[in-house]
Design an enzyme around this catalytic site. Structure first.
Site: not given
Ligand code: PGA
Length: 253
Positions: A10-12, A96, A98, A168, A174, A214, A235-236
């Protein structure tokens, strides 16, 4: 039944078009010989077309990060399921944390989006997870139950075959604070049990449940070793081919 592991990046809100092209070219090269694992990337909307073109002939699948449930019309700034389908998206990430946290999404809106996505024949990565406050208050399972029953309301058995669940925990996204494999497995087992109650044993056994929060090359193997953890939503660590491809190659770690 053996579930095919599924790793999605997930590149956000990261990567311009040119940066996305650079990353996908590198990923294609780094993942050219990987087998036995399904892989998807979710670039921002603006880069989907360019990334899709780069992915022609590649087994890496394309995902979008959101959509709106209406088919078309006066909804300035929104993206319809058919638009993503024509673009060649296979999956859409929905719910998600966010989106729930910053953009007011609720179980009800996530459900409307999930239904609209499945109706178009697209697959869904359906995200759920508790906040730190909810975990500390002992409400994790109640929250998960509410998100599963609310978000999947009126989704048929047949449609459920096109849904991947991503657990998640919000406190681990993050933050570098991954759930331990045991903590994650406990919730994954609970989710599968709920799916069995809502659908059937067969459906529940077939649904992939990803862990997200993470995930790194260092912790992926421990997580993937759990019986009910079938993949990762990253994500990251998905923003660099070096780390994402290591996660995809977790079996070799
Ligand atoms: P993260 O994000 O790996 O940066 O913690 C995961 C996500 O939000 O899908």
């Amino acid at each position: 039944m053996k579930r095919m592991p599924f790793i999605a990046g997930n590149w956000k809100m990261n990567k311009t078009v040119s940066e996305s092209i650079d990353l996908i070219k590198q990923l294609k090269a780094d993942l050219s010989r990987v087998e036995g694992v399904e892989v998807a990337v979710a670039p921002p909307f603006t880069a989907l077309y360019a990334v899709r073109k780069e992915l022609e002939g590649s087994p890496i699948q394309l995902a979008a990060q959101n959509l709106f449930w209406e088919e078309k019309g006066a909804f300035t700034g929104e993206i319809a399921p058919t638009m993503l389908k024509e673009l060649g998206c296979h999956y859409v990430i929905l719910g998600h944390s966010e989106r729930r946290q910053f953009f007011g999404e609720t179980d009800e809106t996530v459900n409307r989006k999930t239904r609209a996505t499945l109706k178009q024949g697209l697959k869904v990565i359906f995200c759920i997870g508790e906040t730190l406050k909810e975990r500390e208050a002992g409400k994790t399972f109640a929250v998960i139950q509410r998100q599963v029953t609310g978000g999947l309301k009126d989704i048929s058995k047949e449609e459920m075959r096109s849904v991947v669940v991503a657990y998640e925990p919000v406190w681990s996204i993050g933050t570098g604070k991954t759930a331990t494999p045991e903590q994650a497995e406990e919730v994954h087992r609970f989710i599968r049990k709920k799916l069995e109650e809502l659908y059937s044993r067969e459906i529940a056994e077939g649904v992939r449940i990803q862990y997200g929060g993470s995930v790194t090359p260092e912790n992926v193997k421990g997580l993937m070793g759990q019986e009910n953890i079938d993949g990762a939503l990253v994500g990251g660590a998905s923003l660099k081919s070096e780390t994402f491809s290591k996660i995809v190659r977790f079996k070799e770690m």
